[in-house]
Design an enzyme around this catalytic site. Structure first.
Site, PDB file in Angstrom:
ATOM      1  N   SER A  50       0.853  -1.191   0.000  1.00 60.60           N
ATOM      2  CA  SER A  50       0.000   0.000   0.000  1.00 60.60           C
ATOM      3  C   SER A  50       0.895   1.248   0.000  1.00 60.60           C
ATOM      4  O   SER A  50       2.109   1.149   0.217  1.00 60.60           O
ATOM      5  CB  SER A  50      -0.883   0.006   1.247  1.00 60.60           C
ATOM      6  N   ASP A  82      -1.154  -1.576  -3.959  1.00 60.43           N
ATOM      7  CA  ASP A  82      -2.509  -1.703  -3.407  1.00 60.43           C
ATOM      8  C   ASP A  82      -3.076  -0.297  -3.143  1.00 60.43           C
ATOM      9  O   ASP A  82      -2.433   0.523  -2.478  1.00 60.43           O
ATOM     10  CB  ASP A  82      -2.416  -2.507  -2.101  1.00 60.43           C
TER      11      ASP A  82
HETATM   12  P1  13P Z   1      -8.387  -6.868   4.939  1.00 61.65           P
HETATM   13  O1  13P Z   1      -7.454  -6.067   5.781  1.00 61.65           O
HETATM   14  O2  13P Z   1      -9.791  -6.855   5.432  1.00 61.65           O
HETATM   15  O3  13P Z   1      -7.839  -8.234   4.695  1.00 61.65           O
HETATM   16  O4  13P Z   1      -8.428  -6.131   3.497  1.00 61.65           O
HETATM   17  C1  13P Z   1      -7.246  -6.068   2.749  1.00 61.65           C
HETATM   18  C2  13P Z   1      -7.414  -5.294   1.478  1.00 61.65           C
HETATM   19  O5  13P Z   1      -8.471  -5.232   0.874  1.00 61.65           O
HETATM   20  C3  13P Z   1      -6.213  -4.626   0.936  1.00 61.65           C
HETATM   21  O6  13P Z   1      -6.504  -3.920  -0.232  1.00 61.65           O
HETATM   22  O1  G3H Z   2      -6.687  -1.704   2.203  1.00 63.97           O
HETATM   23  C1  G3H Z   2      -5.834  -1.371   3.001  1.00 63.97           C
HETATM   24  C2  G3H Z   2      -4.750  -2.341   3.312  1.00 63.97           C
HETATM   25  O2  G3H Z   2      -5.131  -3.164   4.376  1.00 63.97           O
HETATM   26  C3  G3H Z   2      -3.472  -1.585   3.591  1.00 63.97           C
HETATM   27  O3  G3H Z   2      -3.545  -0.910   4.795  1.00 63.97           O
HETATM   28  O4  G3H Z   2      -2.904   1.424   4.203  1.00 63.97           O
HETATM   29  O5  G3H Z   2      -2.645   0.532   6.556  1.00 63.97           O
HETATM   30  O6  G3H Z   2      -1.127  -0.234   4.724  1.00 63.97           O
HETATM   31  P1  G3H Z   2      -2.498   0.290   5.085  1.00 63.97           P
HETATM   32 ZN    ZN Z   3      -8.471  -3.051  -0.289  1.00 65.47          ZN
END
Ligand code: 13P
Ligand code: G3H
Ligand code: ZN
Ligand code: NA
Length: 284
Positions: A50, A82
């Site tokens: 992310s 992500d």
């Molecule tokens: P969760 O943290 O609920 O597994 O979701 C992860 C996610 O969608 C990351 O994009």
């Molecule tokens: O969708 C979010 C993911 O779980 C990533 O979380 O932005 O705290 O790294 P983060």
């Molecule tokens: Zn997500």
């Protein structure tokens, strides 16, 4: 092996009617646990970072760790951004060696989201990088939203189809009842929407908020067209759960390796179980 694109992994998943796990990574132990789980189960796998992970670890470290792991690996690995909400970050990831990016334009109105996502698709595809797009808002469990409000946030099927066809994304995230974070109650999923979009377009659907979704719903979702399943929260819980247990058991331990090594093993086993549920075991 060199990193592979998301499109490569999801085309194979479509052929084999399974889903590929997309696991969030933030540090070396998590990267190692994910890749070891993939190797031990012969699973293709997506490692995703992310914007928060990039801020925490540094872009060069994320790419360095995942490329190093992939070089030694014998299963195909994709490195994916992500929830990229920032165009400059998306471009930086492509340039740094990511083989897939998510452009998350869900904060914009549909037309604006389509236009911005198309722009990302244009530049990413020019260099062989895949793109995931998001239409409709996938919230967090922690967002204080009533059930009927959550229902109102579900992506209408025609919007999902229009977005998919207008943008040319390789994978599609839409809102169908999952949420980020640990659920307070098991989620009520609108899997009929997944089925409709997949049937009418052939799109590969992404399940965000995969942590805590009951196994039966996961299996049904895969039957109906889910090809990528995002898991973060469960990894955090598995890893830190074992860290806490180890610290309680060895209050005088001063070597972090003695705490992190068993936590990494617990995390690896948790990921292996997810890969079995997703049907990706033995597919690499
Ligand atoms: P969760 O943290 O609920 O597994 O979701 C992860 C996610 O969608 C990351 O994009
Ligand atoms: O969708 C979010 C993911 O779980 C990533 O979380 O932005 O705290 O790294 P983060
Ligand atoms: Zn997500
Ligand atoms: Na979740």
């Amino acid at each position: 092996m060199a990193l592979v694109s998301l499109r490569t992994l999801l085309d194979a998943a479509q052929q084999g009617k399974y889903a590929v796990g997309a696991f969030n990574c933030n540090n070396m132990e998590i990267v190692q646990a994910i890749v070891a789980a993939a190797e031990e189960t012969r699973s293709p796998v997506i490692l995703q970072a992310s914007q928060g992970a990039i801020k925490y670890a540094g872009l060069e470290y994320i790419v360095g760790m995942v490329k190093t792991a992939a070089q030694k690996a014998t299963v195909p690995i994709c490195l994916h951004l992500d929830h990229g909400t920032d165009f400059n970050t998306v471009v930086a990831c492509i340039r740094a060696g990511f083989t897939s990016v998510m452009f998350d334009g869900s904060q914009y109105e549909k037309e604006e989201n389509i236009n911005r996502t198309r722009e990302v698709v244009k530049i990413a595809h020019a260099v062989g990088v895949s793109v995931e797009g998001e239409i409709g808002k996938i919230g967090g469990v922690e967002d204080d939203i009533a059930v009927d409000e959550r229902d109102a946030m579900l992506t209408p099927v025609p919007d999902a189809i229009e977005f998919y066809e207008a943008t040319g994304v390789d994978a599609l995230a839409m809102s169908f009842g999952t949420a980020h974070g640990p659920y307070k109650l098991p989620p009520k999923l609108a899997l009929d929407r997944i089925a409709a979009v997949h049937e009418q377009t052939g799109a590969y659907l992404v399940m965000h908020g995969g942590s805590g979704v009951p196994a039966e719903d996961v299996k049904k979702g895969i039957e109906l067209g889910i090809r990528k399943i995002n898991i973060d929260t469960e990894l955090r819980q598995a890893f830190l759960g074992e860290v806490r247990r180890q610290l309680a058991e060895k209050p005088d331990e001063i070597d972090p390796r003695k705490i992190f090594a068993p936590a990494r093993d617990v995390l690896k086993e948790h990921i292996k179980a997810k890969m079995a549920l997703f049907g990706s075991v033995g597919k690499a």
